[in-house]
Design a protein around this motif. Sequence first.
Motif, mmCIF file in Angstrom:
data_model
loop_
_atom_site.group_PDB
_atom_site.id
_atom_site.type_symbol
_atom_site.label_atom_id
_atom_site.label_comp_id
_atom_site.label_asym_id
_atom_site.label_seq_id
_atom_site.Cartn_x
_atom_site.Cartn_y
_atom_site.Cartn_z
ATOM 1 N N LEU A 1 0.843 -1.187 0.000
ATOM 2 C CA LEU A 1 0.000 0.000 0.000
ATOM 3 C C LEU A 1 0.884 1.243 0.000
ATOM 4 N N GLU A 2 0.578 2.186 -0.893
ATOM 5 C CA GLU A 2 1.440 3.357 -1.070
ATOM 6 C C GLU A 2 1.757 4.047 0.249
ATOM 7 N N ASP A 3 2.979 4.462 0.340
ATOM 8 C CA ASP A 3 3.440 5.204 1.511
ATOM 9 C C ASP A 3 2.593 6.463 1.683
ATOM 10 N N PRO A 4 2.210 6.810 2.913
ATOM 11 C CA PRO A 4 1.419 8.028 3.130
ATOM 12 C C PRO A 4 2.094 9.288 2.603
ATOM 13 N N GLN A 5 3.407 9.225 2.441
ATOM 14 C CA GLN A 5 4.142 10.387 1.956
ATOM 15 C C GLN A 5 4.235 10.459 0.436
ATOM 16 N N MET A 6 3.605 9.487 -0.282
ATOM 17 C CA MET A 6 3.714 9.435 -1.735
ATOM 18 C C MET A 6 3.165 10.703 -2.391
ATOM 19 N N SER A 7 1.994 11.134 -2.003
ATOM 20 C CA SER A 7 1.386 12.322 -2.618
ATOM 21 C C SER A 7 2.251 13.551 -2.426
ATOM 22 N N SER A 8 2.813 13.696 -1.241
ATOM 23 C CA SER A 8 3.674 14.837 -0.960
ATOM 24 C C SER A 8 4.939 14.781 -1.807
ATOM 25 N N ALA A 9 5.511 13.576 -1.943
ATOM 26 C CA ALA A 9 6.727 13.425 -2.751
ATOM 27 C C ALA A 9 6.450 13.778 -4.207
ATOM 28 N N GLN A 10 5.361 13.279 -4.762
ATOM 29 C CA GLN A 10 5.052 13.546 -6.164
ATOM 30 C C GLN A 10 4.732 15.008 -6.407
ATOM 31 N N ALA A 11 4.118 15.655 -5.430
ATOM 32 C CA ALA A 11 3.840 17.088 -5.571
ATOM 33 C C ALA A 11 5.126 17.893 -5.652
ATOM 34 N N GLN A 12 6.207 17.359 -5.078
ATOM 35 C CA GLN A 12 7.509 18.038 -5.114
ATOM 36 C C GLN A 12 8.380 17.554 -6.281
ATOM 37 N N GLY A 13 7.841 16.636 -7.094
ATOM 38 C CA GLY A 13 8.618 16.075 -8.185
ATOM 39 C C GLY A 13 9.683 15.119 -7.700
ATOM 40 N N LEU A 14 9.373 14.341 -6.662
ATOM 41 C CA LEU A 14 10.338 13.422 -6.073
ATOM 42 C C LEU A 14 9.796 12.002 -6.071
ATOM 43 N N LEU A 15 10.694 11.042 -6.128
ATOM 44 C CA LEU A 15 10.327 9.655 -5.922
ATOM 45 C C LEU A 15 10.179 9.399 -4.431
ATOM 46 N N ILE A 16 9.430 8.369 -4.089
ATOM 47 C CA ILE A 16 9.176 8.112 -2.677
ATOM 48 C C ILE A 16 10.474 7.806 -1.931
ATOM 49 N N SER A 17 11.453 7.217 -2.607
ATOM 50 C CA SER A 17 12.715 6.882 -1.951
ATOM 51 C C SER A 17 13.477 8.120 -1.503
ATOM 52 N N ALA A 18 13.164 9.268 -2.110
ATOM 53 C CA ALA A 18 13.853 10.504 -1.729
ATOM 54 C C ALA A 18 13.339 11.061 -0.415
ATOM 55 N N VAL A 19 12.135 10.689 -0.023
ATOM 56 C CA VAL A 19 11.574 11.211 1.228
ATOM 57 C C VAL A 19 11.423 10.120 2.287
ATOM 58 N N ASN A 20 11.458 8.872 1.858
ATOM 59 C CA ASN A 20 11.358 7.769 2.816
ATOM 60 C C ASN A 20 12.177 6.595 2.290
ATOM 61 N N ARG A 21 13.402 6.482 2.723
ATOM 62 C CA ARG A 21 14.310 5.459 2.227
ATOM 63 C C ARG A 21 13.886 4.063 2.649
ATOM 64 N N LYS A 22 13.009 3.957 3.632
ATOM 65 C CA LYS A 22 12.544 2.655 4.103
ATOM 66 C C LYS A 22 11.159 2.308 3.550
ATOM 67 N N SER A 23 10.750 3.006 2.516
ATOM 68 C CA SER A 23 9.427 2.781 1.942
ATOM 69 C C SER A 23 9.277 1.329 1.475
#
Length: 420
Positions: free
Chosen positions: A376-398
Amino acid sequence: RVRTANGGWQWDEFQLGKHMMGNENFSNFIAPGHAVKACAGMLVIASPDSLAAISGAGGDGLFPDLVTFPSRSDQAVPDHLVAAAQVLVVEVDRDAPQSVERLIELGRKHPGIPMIAAIANASVPLVRTLVREGVSDVVSLPFQLDELLEVSLSALAAARQKSVSEQRLAPMISVVHSVGGCGASTVATHLASDLAGLLPAGREFAVVDLDLQSGSVEDYLGTTGRGSLSDLLSAEDRLDGELIRSTAHTDGSNLAVFAAPTEIEPIEQVDTDQILRLLEMMRQSYAGLVLDLPADWTNWTLSAAAASDLIIVVVELSVNSLRQAKRRLRLFDSVGIDPAKVVLLVNRVEKRLFKSVDLTDVEATLAREVLGTLALEDPQMSSAQAQGLLISAVNRKSKFHADLNNVAVALAARLQLEAS
């Protein structure tokens, strides 16, 4: 002259030869020391009298690395001479079966070398036989240098084109929605990035946003650049590798992004042949492609999927998603797409005790291989995509990223993704 890959200039030898063919005194057109490079390495196998006609007409000057082999019509030719040639010209005696057999045998032993038959008063049946056996063209005897030059240039150009068309195309993966909002674009962007990350420096992977009306790949990846797919699709005959690379957006990594158009355009007006040509040229330039396809199907989107090595249908554990995925699978079957290259990727899988649908239901309902599951997508996914980032850039343990990276590694091995 034409531009080279590093921005310099070089002679286009085939065009130079064509230009000379329009000059009555083309033997004087080339300055000493600048003979026709495209015809260097020509080996002419013929009788002494025929070879004398070439030398007497100044052929030694037009063909700088000309090698001649005086021979009888049945005489064997040393393999090392043929193997070193770029163009092979062989005299054929139409009344001597062994002469024709020698030519055919040379073609079979050296299929990569353009071969020209030189024949006096060639008959139509003989020419047809030789062409079927792989002869590039036929010239008349005695030799006429203008004809020999034109035919050899054409044979070289055709051989080079064949070599390009036969080169191995990089793998292409289409990512397909089962239903809107199933996370297919998220999968496409992260998968392309992970595949690019498996390549060494100097090699590039590409993600192509074919959702021409509402594509978000560029936004999700935060890349910058000029141009979009609309520039490439409207280029027509101007389309080449240099234009393609100039349109790619990048963030400095080895992932190239081809963005959807900035303006909404009617997708049914996209030319199928043009988009297939574009994708083929991209596959010649990059180590691999991931296509993010739109939810709606047209002739060209279906053709792009059919041309792919693998089609990944992103599904969720919901009745609606599985039902719509089944409709897409029936569509693929109806146009002859091999079921073996259509796989499922189950997104947003959460571990809980009671579920309305599980993975066994997916396989039973859709009768396709399940490539893997994504958490299930990380809760931070929407925030990461809004910043033009992959989820690994904001949560390395995703967990989502870990699952998708495992899929990428498996795909790289499955598709024999070239690492060099």
